[in-house]
Scaffold this active site. Structure first.
Site, mmCIF file in Angstrom:
data_model
loop_
_atom_site.group_PDB
_atom_site.id
_atom_site.type_symbol
_atom_site.label_atom_id
_atom_site.label_comp_id
_atom_site.label_asym_id
_atom_site.label_seq_id
_atom_site.Cartn_x
_atom_site.Cartn_y
_atom_site.Cartn_z
ATOM 1 N N ASP A 1 1.023 -0.885 0.004
ATOM 2 C CA ASP A 1 -0.129 -0.160 -0.265
ATOM 3 C C ASP A 1 1.063 0.440 0.108
ATOM 4 O O ASP A 1 1.580 1.304 0.446
ATOM 5 C CB ASP A 1 -0.864 -0.097 1.013
ATOM 6 C CG ASP A 1 -1.955 0.951 1.066
ATOM 7 O OD1 ASP A 1 -3.318 1.163 0.449
ATOM 8 O OD2 ASP A 1 -1.593 2.170 1.914
ATOM 9 N N SER A 2 -0.133 2.107 -0.583
ATOM 10 C CA SER A 2 1.265 3.795 -0.432
ATOM 11 C C SER A 2 1.164 3.773 0.566
ATOM 12 O O SER A 2 2.492 4.711 1.641
ATOM 13 C CB SER A 2 0.542 4.700 -0.674
ATOM 14 O OG SER A 2 -1.041 4.797 -0.861
ATOM 15 N N CYS B 1 -3.255 -1.126 -2.334
ATOM 16 C CA CYS B 1 -3.886 0.792 -2.595
ATOM 17 C C CYS B 1 -5.325 0.555 -4.238
ATOM 18 O O CYS B 1 -3.853 0.496 -5.294
ATOM 19 C CB CYS B 1 -2.118 1.266 -2.521
ATOM 20 S SG CYS B 1 -2.378 2.915 -3.448
ATOM 21 N N GLU C 1 -6.311 9.948 9.201
ATOM 22 C CA GLU C 1 -4.877 9.918 9.210
ATOM 23 C C GLU C 1 -4.929 10.211 10.812
ATOM 24 O O GLU C 1 -4.034 10.018 11.852
ATOM 25 C CB GLU C 1 -3.854 9.961 8.896
ATOM 26 C CG GLU C 1 -3.755 8.724 8.149
ATOM 27 C CD GLU C 1 -2.762 8.616 6.697
ATOM 28 O OE1 GLU C 1 -1.816 9.491 7.413
ATOM 29 O OE2 GLU C 1 -2.343 8.005 6.291
ATOM 30 N N CYS D 1 -11.347 2.988 -2.001
ATOM 31 C CA CYS D 1 -9.858 2.817 -0.701
ATOM 32 C C CYS D 1 -9.727 2.815 -0.175
ATOM 33 O O CYS D 1 -10.811 2.368 0.929
ATOM 34 C CB CYS D 1 -9.897 4.828 -0.889
ATOM 35 S SG CYS D 1 -8.171 6.054 -0.332
ATOM 36 N N HIS E 1 -7.972 3.146 2.307
ATOM 37 C CA HIS E 1 -8.477 4.491 4.071
ATOM 38 C C HIS E 1 -10.488 4.635 4.599
ATOM 39 O O HIS E 1 -10.331 3.857 5.688
ATOM 40 C CB HIS E 1 -7.786 5.201 4.169
ATOM 41 C CG HIS E 1 -7.413 6.053 4.094
ATOM 42 N ND1 HIS E 1 -5.696 5.671 3.417
ATOM 43 C CD2 HIS E 1 -6.045 5.932 5.126
ATOM 44 C CE1 HIS E 1 -4.743 5.602 3.502
ATOM 45 N NE2 HIS E 1 -5.066 6.359 4.810
#
Length: 255
Positions: A7-8, A70, A155, A187, A189
Protein backbone atom coordinates in the site's frame (compact mmCIF):
# COMPACT_ATOMS: atom_id res chain seq x y z
CA UNK A 1 2.19 -19.38 1.73
CA UNK A 2 3.71 -15.96 2.38
CA UNK A 3 1.61 -13.08 1.03
CA UNK A 4 2.86 -9.53 0.49
CA UNK A 5 0.39 -6.69 0.96
CA UNK A 6 1.48 -3.43 -0.64
CA UNK A 7 0.00 0.00 0.00
CA UNK A 8 1.06 3.61 -0.42
CA UNK A 9 0.79 4.01 3.36
CA UNK A 10 -1.34 2.49 6.09
CA UNK A 11 -4.74 2.16 4.38
CA UNK A 12 -3.85 -1.34 3.21
CA UNK A 13 -3.86 -2.48 6.83
CA UNK A 14 -7.63 -2.84 6.42
CA UNK A 15 -6.91 -5.40 3.68
CA UNK A 16 -4.26 -7.14 5.77
CA UNK A 17 -6.69 -7.41 8.69
CA UNK A 18 -9.28 -9.16 6.52
CA UNK A 19 -6.68 -11.47 4.96
CA UNK A 20 -5.48 -12.52 8.41
CA UNK A 21 -9.04 -13.36 9.42
CA UNK A 22 -9.43 -15.59 6.39
CA UNK A 23 -5.92 -17.09 6.36
CA UNK A 24 -4.76 -17.10 9.99
CA UNK A 25 -1.98 -19.64 9.48
CA UNK A 26 -0.34 -17.88 6.54
CA UNK A 27 2.60 -15.50 6.83
CA UNK A 28 2.41 -11.90 5.63
CA UNK A 29 4.69 -9.07 4.62
CA UNK A 30 3.18 -5.61 4.84
CA UNK A 31 4.92 -2.92 2.78
CA UNK A 32 3.71 0.64 3.33
CA UNK A 33 5.37 3.36 1.26
CA UNK A 34 4.87 5.96 3.98
CA UNK A 35 7.77 8.07 2.69
CA UNK A 36 5.73 8.87 -0.42
CA UNK A 37 2.13 8.82 0.79
CA UNK A 38 -0.31 9.91 -0.56
CA UNK A 39 -0.28 8.47 -4.07
CA UNK A 40 -3.71 9.86 -4.87
CA UNK A 41 -2.46 13.35 -5.69
CA UNK A 42 0.63 12.38 -7.72
CA UNK A 43 1.14 12.14 -11.48
CA UNK A 44 0.86 8.80 -13.28
CA UNK A 45 4.59 8.75 -13.97
CA UNK A 46 5.42 9.37 -10.31
CA UNK A 47 3.08 6.61 -9.19
CA UNK A 48 4.53 4.12 -11.66
CA UNK A 49 8.07 4.94 -10.53
CA UNK A 50 7.16 4.50 -6.86
CA UNK A 51 5.23 1.27 -7.41
CA UNK A 52 8.03 -0.25 -9.47
CA UNK A 53 10.59 0.62 -6.80
CA UNK A 54 8.45 -0.89 -4.05
CA UNK A 55 7.73 -4.01 -6.10
CA UNK A 56 11.43 -4.57 -6.77
CA UNK A 57 11.99 -4.45 -3.01
CA UNK A 58 9.13 -6.85 -2.32
CA UNK A 59 10.45 -9.26 -4.94
CA UNK A 60 13.57 -9.76 -2.80
CA UNK A 61 11.46 -10.86 0.19
CA UNK A 62 10.62 -14.37 -1.03
CA UNK A 63 6.82 -14.08 -1.20
CA UNK A 64 4.40 -16.48 -2.90
CA UNK A 65 1.75 -13.92 -3.85
CA UNK A 66 1.30 -10.17 -3.77
CA UNK A 67 -1.77 -8.04 -3.15
CA UNK A 68 -1.87 -4.41 -4.27
CA UNK A 69 -4.05 -2.92 -1.56
CA UNK A 70 -3.81 0.63 -2.87
CA UNK A 71 -6.56 1.44 -5.36
CA UNK A 72 -4.54 4.26 -6.90
CA UNK A 73 -1.49 2.04 -7.43
CA UNK A 74 -3.65 -0.72 -8.87
CA UNK A 75 -5.38 1.64 -11.29
CA UNK A 76 -2.13 3.07 -12.63
CA UNK A 77 0.63 0.48 -12.23
CA UNK A 78 -0.81 -3.04 -11.97
CA UNK A 79 0.79 -4.17 -15.24
CA UNK A 80 4.18 -2.80 -14.15
CA UNK A 81 3.94 -4.72 -10.91
CA UNK A 82 3.03 -7.98 -12.65
CA UNK A 83 5.88 -7.60 -15.10
CA UNK A 84 8.38 -7.24 -12.25
CA UNK A 85 6.96 -10.09 -10.14
CA UNK A 86 6.98 -12.34 -13.22
CA UNK A 87 5.64 -15.76 -12.18
CA UNK A 88 4.56 -14.65 -8.71
CA UNK A 89 0.81 -13.92 -8.86
CA UNK A 90 -0.30 -10.35 -8.22
CA UNK A 91 -3.85 -9.48 -7.15
CA UNK A 92 -5.48 -6.11 -6.68
CA UNK A 93 -8.35 -4.50 -4.83
CA UNK A 94 -9.63 -3.16 -8.15
CA UNK A 95 -10.11 -6.60 -9.70
CA UNK A 96 -11.75 -7.88 -6.53
CA UNK A 97 -14.09 -4.91 -6.43
CA UNK A 98 -15.14 -5.13 -10.07
CA UNK A 99 -15.76 -8.89 -9.82
CA UNK A 100 -17.91 -8.51 -6.71
CA UNK A 101 -19.94 -5.57 -8.00
CA UNK A 102 -20.62 -7.47 -11.22
CA UNK A 103 -21.72 -10.59 -9.36
CA UNK A 104 -24.06 -8.61 -7.10
CA UNK A 105 -25.66 -6.68 -9.94
CA UNK A 106 -26.28 -9.86 -11.89
CA UNK A 107 -28.17 -11.36 -8.94
CA UNK A 108 -30.05 -8.49 -7.34
CA UNK A 109 -33.10 -6.26 -7.63
CA UNK A 110 -30.93 -3.20 -6.93
CA UNK A 111 -30.63 -0.60 -9.63
CA UNK A 112 -27.49 -0.80 -11.76
CA UNK A 113 -26.30 2.57 -10.47
CA UNK A 114 -22.76 2.31 -9.08
CA UNK A 115 -21.08 5.14 -7.21
CA UNK A 116 -17.28 4.90 -6.95
CA UNK A 117 -15.70 6.92 -4.13
CA UNK A 118 -11.93 7.35 -4.10
CA UNK A 119 -8.87 9.55 -4.55
CA UNK A 120 -8.46 12.03 -7.37
CA UNK A 121 -6.16 9.73 -9.35
CA UNK A 122 -8.36 6.66 -8.90
CA UNK A 123 -11.49 8.53 -9.97
CA UNK A 124 -9.90 10.39 -12.88
CA UNK A 125 -8.33 7.20 -14.24
CA UNK A 126 -11.87 5.91 -14.94
CA UNK A 127 -10.51 2.40 -14.33
CA UNK A 128 -13.54 1.22 -12.36
CA UNK A 129 -16.04 2.62 -14.85
CA UNK A 130 -14.20 1.09 -17.80
CA UNK A 131 -13.87 -2.37 -16.25
CA UNK A 132 -17.43 -2.42 -14.93
CA UNK A 133 -18.91 -1.46 -18.30
CA UNK A 134 -16.85 -4.21 -19.93
CA UNK A 135 -17.95 -6.84 -17.42
CA UNK A 136 -21.62 -5.77 -17.48
CA UNK A 137 -21.83 -5.33 -21.24
CA UNK A 138 -22.77 -1.70 -20.82
CA UNK A 139 -25.79 -2.52 -18.62
CA UNK A 140 -24.65 -0.19 -15.84
CA UNK A 141 -24.53 3.49 -14.91
CA UNK A 142 -21.35 4.51 -13.10
CA UNK A 143 -20.71 7.70 -11.17
CA UNK A 144 -17.33 8.59 -9.67
CA UNK A 145 -16.66 11.02 -6.83
CA UNK A 146 -13.31 12.32 -5.64
CA UNK A 147 -13.02 12.51 -1.84
CA UNK A 148 -9.60 14.14 -1.22
CA UNK A 149 -10.30 15.41 2.31
CA UNK A 150 -11.16 12.06 3.86
CA UNK A 151 -7.76 10.38 4.14
CA UNK A 152 -6.21 13.21 6.20
CA UNK A 153 -9.19 13.13 8.55
CA UNK A 154 -8.97 9.36 8.94
CA UNK A 155 -5.25 9.52 9.67
CA UNK A 156 -6.02 12.18 12.29
CA UNK A 157 -8.35 9.66 13.93
CA UNK A 158 -11.56 11.55 13.12
CA UNK A 159 -13.49 8.42 12.19
CA UNK A 160 -16.68 9.52 13.96
CA UNK A 161 -16.12 13.27 14.02
CA UNK A 162 -18.96 15.64 13.05
CA UNK A 163 -16.69 17.31 10.49
CA UNK A 164 -16.01 13.98 8.81
CA UNK A 165 -19.72 13.13 8.68
CA UNK A 166 -20.48 16.54 7.17
CA UNK A 167 -17.71 16.12 4.61
CA UNK A 168 -18.97 12.70 3.54
CA UNK A 169 -22.47 14.16 3.23
CA UNK A 170 -21.16 16.97 1.00
CA UNK A 171 -19.40 14.48 -1.26
CA UNK A 172 -22.45 12.25 -1.80
CA UNK A 173 -25.44 14.58 -1.51
CA UNK A 174 -25.68 15.15 -5.27
CA UNK A 175 -26.38 11.43 -5.75
CA UNK A 176 -29.33 11.36 -3.34
CA UNK A 177 -31.82 11.77 -6.18
CA UNK A 178 -30.58 8.63 -7.95
CA UNK A 179 -32.26 5.27 -7.53
CA UNK A 180 -30.13 3.51 -4.87
CA UNK A 181 -27.58 0.98 -6.05
CA UNK A 182 -24.04 0.13 -4.95
CA UNK A 183 -21.65 2.64 -3.38
CA UNK A 184 -18.12 1.27 -3.60
CA UNK A 185 -15.37 2.54 -1.32
CA UNK A 186 -12.40 2.59 -3.71
CA UNK A 187 -9.82 3.54 -1.10
CA UNK A 188 -8.54 1.20 1.59
CA UNK A 189 -8.70 3.95 4.21
CA UNK A 190 -12.46 4.15 3.83
CA UNK A 191 -13.47 0.90 5.61
CA UNK A 192 -12.62 2.69 8.86
CA UNK A 193 -15.41 5.19 8.10
CA UNK A 194 -17.86 2.87 6.35
CA UNK A 195 -20.62 3.75 8.89
CA UNK A 196 -20.36 7.40 7.80
CA UNK A 197 -21.05 6.42 4.18
CA UNK A 198 -23.91 4.13 5.24
CA UNK A 199 -25.43 7.01 7.19
CA UNK A 200 -25.10 9.40 4.25
CA UNK A 201 -26.41 6.82 1.72
CA UNK A 202 -28.99 4.92 3.79
CA UNK A 203 -30.63 2.99 0.94
CA UNK A 204 -27.45 2.13 -0.91
CA UNK A 205 -25.44 -1.07 -0.52
CA UNK A 206 -22.05 0.17 0.66
CA UNK A 207 -19.13 -2.14 -0.20
CA UNK A 208 -15.45 -1.87 0.61
CA UNK A 209 -12.59 -3.68 -1.06
CA UNK A 210 -10.82 -4.98 2.05
CA UNK A 211 -12.85 -8.16 2.59
CA UNK A 212 -13.32 -8.76 -1.14
CA UNK A 213 -9.61 -9.42 -1.77
CA UNK A 214 -9.68 -12.30 0.69
CA UNK A 215 -12.61 -13.82 -1.14
CA UNK A 216 -10.76 -13.55 -4.45
CA UNK A 217 -7.60 -15.18 -3.09
CA UNK A 218 -9.62 -18.00 -1.54
CA UNK A 219 -11.24 -18.69 -4.90
CA UNK A 220 -8.10 -18.48 -7.01
CA UNK A 221 -4.94 -19.36 -5.13
CA UNK A 222 -4.93 -19.73 -1.35
CA UNK A 223 -6.10 -22.73 0.68
CA UNK A 224 -6.89 -21.36 4.16
CA UNK A 225 -6.41 -24.81 5.68
CA UNK A 226 -3.06 -25.59 4.08
CA UNK A 227 -0.81 -27.49 6.50
CA UNK A 228 2.80 -26.58 7.10
CA UNK A 229 5.15 -24.62 9.32
CA UNK A 230 3.57 -21.19 8.80
CA UNK A 231 2.63 -19.34 11.97
CA UNK A 232 0.65 -16.29 10.88
CA UNK A 233 3.69 -14.03 11.31
CA UNK A 234 3.61 -10.48 9.94
CA UNK A 235 6.78 -8.74 8.78
CA UNK A 236 6.25 -4.97 8.72
CA UNK A 237 8.11 -2.65 6.38
CA UNK A 238 7.54 1.10 6.12
CA UNK A 239 9.68 3.29 3.87
CA UNK A 240 9.37 6.02 6.53
CA UNK A 241 8.55 4.49 9.89
CA UNK A 242 8.18 7.91 11.55
CA UNK A 243 5.37 8.61 9.11
CA UNK A 244 3.30 5.89 10.79
CA UNK A 245 3.44 7.32 14.30
CA UNK A 246 0.74 10.03 13.98
CA UNK A 247 -1.89 7.58 12.81
CA UNK A 248 -4.19 7.25 15.82
CA UNK A 249 -5.99 4.10 14.66
CA UNK A 250 -2.96 1.82 14.67
CA UNK A 251 -3.70 0.59 18.21
CA UNK A 252 -7.19 -0.40 17.07
CA UNK A 253 -5.97 -2.60 14.23
CA UNK A 254 -6.68 -6.01 15.66
CA UNK A 255 -9.51 -5.19 18.04
Amino acid sequence: MRIAVFDSGIGGITVLKELRKRFPSHDFLYYGDTANVPYGTKSHSQIRTLVKAATLEIKTKNVDAMVIACNTAACIALDDCREIMNKTPVYSVVEAGVATITRILQNTTLSHNVLILGTKVTVRSKTYSTLLKQSMGGDIATFEQECPLLVPMIEEGWIDHPILHQTVHEYVKSYASLKPGIAFLACTHYPWIKPAFEKALPEWQVLDSAALVGEMLAEQVVDPHIPGILTGKIDWFFSDREGVAPFKLMDELYK
